[in-house]
Scaffold this active site. Structure first.
Site, PDB file in Angstrom:
ATOM      1  N   HIS A 408       0.836  -1.214   0.000  1.00 45.58           N
ATOM      2  CA  HIS A 408       0.000   0.000   0.000  1.00 45.58           C
ATOM      3  C   HIS A 408       0.867   1.259   0.000  1.00 45.58           C
ATOM      4  O   HIS A 408       0.700   2.149  -0.843  1.00 45.58           O
ATOM      5  CB  HIS A 408      -0.909  -0.034   1.229  1.00 45.58           C
ATOM      6  CG  HIS A 408      -1.826   1.133   1.376  1.00 45.58           C
ATOM      7  ND1 HIS A 408      -3.153   1.077   1.043  1.00 45.58           N
ATOM      8  CD2 HIS A 408      -1.614   2.398   1.829  1.00 45.58           C
ATOM      9  CE1 HIS A 408      -3.732   2.247   1.276  1.00 45.58           C
ATOM     10  NE2 HIS A 408      -2.814   3.069   1.768  1.00 45.58           N
ATOM     11  N   GLU A 409       1.797   1.321   0.949  1.00 47.35           N
ATOM     12  CA  GLU A 409       2.626   2.525   1.073  1.00 47.35           C
ATOM     13  C   GLU A 409       3.574   2.682  -0.123  1.00 47.35           C
ATOM     14  O   GLU A 409       3.883   3.810  -0.534  1.00 47.35           O
ATOM     15  CB  GLU A 409       3.405   2.494   2.384  1.00 47.35           C
ATOM     16  CG  GLU A 409       2.534   2.472   3.628  1.00 47.35           C
ATOM     17  CD  GLU A 409       1.523   3.604   3.702  1.00 47.35           C
ATOM     18  OE1 GLU A 409       1.763   4.669   3.096  1.00 47.35           O
ATOM     19  OE2 GLU A 409       0.473   3.420   4.354  1.00 47.35           O
ATOM     20  N   HIS A 412       1.761   4.546  -2.780  1.00 51.98           N
ATOM     21  CA  HIS A 412       1.873   5.991  -2.573  1.00 51.98           C
ATOM     22  C   HIS A 412       3.239   6.505  -3.045  1.00 51.98           C
ATOM     23  O   HIS A 412       3.341   7.524  -3.732  1.00 51.98           O
ATOM     24  CB  HIS A 412       1.735   6.322  -1.087  1.00 51.98           C
ATOM     25  CG  HIS A 412       0.346   6.248  -0.560  1.00 51.98           C
ATOM     26  ND1 HIS A 412      -0.727   6.854  -1.153  1.00 51.98           N
ATOM     27  CD2 HIS A 412      -0.144   5.651   0.567  1.00 51.98           C
ATOM     28  CE1 HIS A 412      -1.823   6.645  -0.440  1.00 51.98           C
ATOM     29  NE2 HIS A 412      -1.490   5.907   0.611  1.00 51.98           N
ATOM     30  N   HIS A 415       3.740   6.588  -6.753  1.00 50.43           N
ATOM     31  CA  HIS A 415       2.938   7.699  -7.268  1.00 50.43           C
ATOM     32  C   HIS A 415       3.714   9.011  -7.122  1.00 50.43           C
ATOM     33  O   HIS A 415       3.822   9.803  -8.069  1.00 50.43           O
ATOM     34  CB  HIS A 415       1.630   7.759  -6.470  1.00 50.43           C
ATOM     35  CG  HIS A 415       0.581   8.631  -7.069  1.00 50.43           C
ATOM     36  ND1 HIS A 415      -0.659   8.801  -6.490  1.00 50.43           N
ATOM     37  CD2 HIS A 415       0.559   9.412  -8.186  1.00 50.43           C
ATOM     38  CE1 HIS A 415      -1.392   9.613  -7.219  1.00 50.43           C
ATOM     39  NE2 HIS A 415      -0.661  10.010  -8.252  1.00 50.43           N
TER      40      HIS A 415
END
Length: 620
Positions: A408-409, A412, A415
């Protein structure tokens, strides 16, 4: 229970890693488990020098006031001066905040956060004249200048976005006051973090046989997924009781956070705090309300899930602390290095470049601070600024939940990496709305990869358990809290009474609807849930987890089904920054979140996972 599987890459443990009762001090953490703060500033002295340089940087901005209309060259020079100061300020603040996040008890780091926040407030005040003067120049003139001057062409989209929001920009004097107010208002969340990560003591969990486990923010997840019900029970109850003991203080802080949102909304002439939150990113209110409506219509899926768990675990009564109870005697132990490899393999459809950057960042370049240590703040996050690589904070517990959090991180972080490498500084950020798409995209891609490649039934079940845990957080807790957040903002906006009891009662009512008759209801301990998330201090953040997971699953489906151009469109989405509005970026990538369909599809996927779990369990 299912038996232990045979694979050549998986090690199983029959109870949660016993390291949960040995939480390290920060000083004991090995270097390889920490992030590389030296890449921001090589020493504390270098940070202090940069902090002091901010006074000079601020002084260089002030002479530009009332001069921007003179010429495009003067305007460009001002914007470049502001950018230079902002980039340095971001590094100063980042260094201090990251240092504090991994050990809230570090008083020196905490004081540096205060210093950085104060300097940032002064910078914002010094810059407050820029947008009012741009509006005064006029957008026809700004458009002409951006066409005439090559340097100003970078700001063309920024000028267009400012034109849309010009009615919400106040005078220089008002904007200055609002900027200065950001410093004292920022202490609310800092105080919350200090209280919940350092001051509140949660005691110990116990297995009933004499073994005890200290409860820390960093190991709570592993305790709540412990095979021993008494460990789960005492961990959940003592954690909740820690917050309840400070319910009035926490309510005061939360009310201050809500009042801050309302203050800024009123100051910029918004009808309410929800409009103020959605307006900058040009998101219609129906996006928020569609989510809540679809969520409530699919609550029976959650009721079915609780029932399946209760039946399989053989429990007479099913409690909140049983939601993450392991469904097998054997859980896969996944070391950090293995997690990185699997995440990289899961993201392979995005290409070698993407995977290479991710792998090097998570290993050699030390983007990730993954140690479990005392004083580390709750949760996980990805941070960083334009001039740095990404930084991830989490507590890695050698389990599949930690693998998912890391994926998940890293979503980020990748991105951020693509945005900063592609866009100029003025467009080098992106909204929270699209941020949660990228993070959930990575989780879904990795989960799909593991389901296809790790065929041992025990591991398959673990993957499904993780998926349900993830959905429980983002598709159950967060939409529930989003409803609560709306109600609490509205109460204050309407002048109604609000206090700890009101907040607990309303939160309990919403969760009782969600849990239905299948979960034993502990009113106060469930009702205090609102106080356990720092996200509640970020005006209408939490609903974006659910819209994010909805958008992510549509994009994953497009790529895994081999839709032509889907990968390139996704990478373009990662690179867009705020050069376009969030919904436009998502639409170009292949998902329309102005409609309910993506949310409906994500809930349908959730229902399929629940059915798959039921089938897997009932065949054993």
């Amino acid at each position: 229970m299912l038996g232990q599987g045979e694979t050549n890459r998986i090690k199983y443990f029959t109870e949660v890693n016993m390291e949960t009762n040995q939480v390290m001090k920060r000083s004991e953490v090995p270097l390889e488990q920490t992030w590389n703060l030296d890449s921001i500033f090589p020493s504390l002295e270098a940070w202090e020098k940069a902090l002091n340089e901010m006074d000079t940087e601020i002084g260089l901005i002030q002479p530009f006031r009332n001069t921007l209309a003179q010429s495009p060259q003067q305007l460009l020079k001002c914007l470049q001066t502001v950018e230079h100061a902002s980039r340095l300020m971001e590094k100063v603040f980042l260094y201090a905040s990251l240092e504090s996040a991994v050990d809230i008890s570090n008083q020196g780091a905490s004081s540096r956060v205060v210093q950085a926040r104060g300097k940032s407030s002064k910078l914002q005040a010094a810059m407050a004249f820029v947008e009012p003067e741009l509006i005064k120049i006029g957008f026809k003139q700004l458009k002409e200048w951006s066409q005439q001057d090559g340097g100003l062409s970078l700001y063309k989209t920024y000028f267009e976005q400012l034109e849309r929001k010009q009615s919400k920009v106040r005078s220089f004097e008002v904007e200055t006051v609002l900027a200065m107010a950001s410093e004292p208002m920022g202490t609310v969340v800092q105080t919350y973090n200090s209280l919940t990560n350092v001051e509140i003591k949660f005691g110990q969990a116990t297995d009933g046989a004499g073994n005890t486990y200290p409860i820390e923010q960093g190991n709570l997840g592993s305790l709540l997924s412990h095979e021993n019900q008494n460990v789960r029970k005492t961990a959940w109850e003592n954690y909740s009781d820690g917050f309840l003991a400070y319910k009035n203080t926490l309510a005061g802080l939360q009310i201050a956070g809500l009042q801050k949102d309302i203050f800024y909304a009123n100051s910029h002439h918004f009808e309410n705090s929800l409009e103020a939150s959605l307006f900058p990113n040009n998101i219609p209110e129906k996006v928020f309300h569609n989510l809540i409506s679809v969520f409530r219509s699919h609550l029976p899926t959650w009721h079915k899930y609780w029932k399946i768990r209760k039946r399989w675990l053989g429990l007479d009564a099913f409690h909140v602390y049983d939601i993450k109870a392991p469904l097998t005697d054997h859980q896969p132990e996944i070391l950090y290095s293995q997690a990185i490899d699997w995440i990289a393999e899961g993201m392979a459809p995005l290409g070698e470049k993407y995977v290479g950057i991710l792998h090097e960042g998570a290993t050699r370049d030390r983007w990730v601070d993954w140690a479990v240590n005392q004083g580390k703040r709750q949760g996980a996050f990805s941070s960083g600024v334009y001039e740095t690589h990404p930084f991830i904070m989490m507590s890695y517990n050698n389990d599949i939940y930690s693998l998912s959090t890391l994926a998940h991180e890293l979503g980020h972080s990748m991105h951020s990496y693509y945005t900063r490498k592609t866009q100029p500084y003025i467009h080098g950020r992106y909204s929270l709305f699209v941020a949660e798409v990228a993070s959930n995209f990575n989780q879904a891609m990795v989960r799909n990869y593991l389901l296809r490649t790790q065929l041992d039934p025990v591991f398959q079940l673990a993957i499904i358990e993780e998926a349900m845990s993830n959905f429980h957080r983002y598709f159950f807790i967060m939409p529930t809290l989003a409803q609560w957040e709306l109600e609490m903002h509205q109460r204050l906006e309407q002048g109604k009474a609000i206090n700890a009891k009101v907040m607990i009662d309303h939160c309990a009512d919403l969760f009782q609807e969600g849990y239905g008759d299948e979960v034993v209801f502990d009113h106060d301990r469930i009702g205090i849930t609102w106080s356990q998330f720092s996200h509640m201090y970020m005006n209408y953040y939490v609903y974006q987890y659910a819209t994010g997971i909805s958008g992510a699953h549509t994009l994953v489906e497009n790529i895994l089904h081999g839709q032509a151009g889907a990968v390139d469109r996704y990478l373009t989405f990662l690179s867009a920054g705020n050069s376009v509005y969030p919904l436009e970026a998502l639409s170009a990538a292949g998902v329309d979140l102005t409609q309910s369909e993506p949310v409906e599809k994500a809930f349908n996927y959730l229902a399929e996972i629940v059915d798959r779990l039921e089938s897997l369990l009932l065949t054993k």
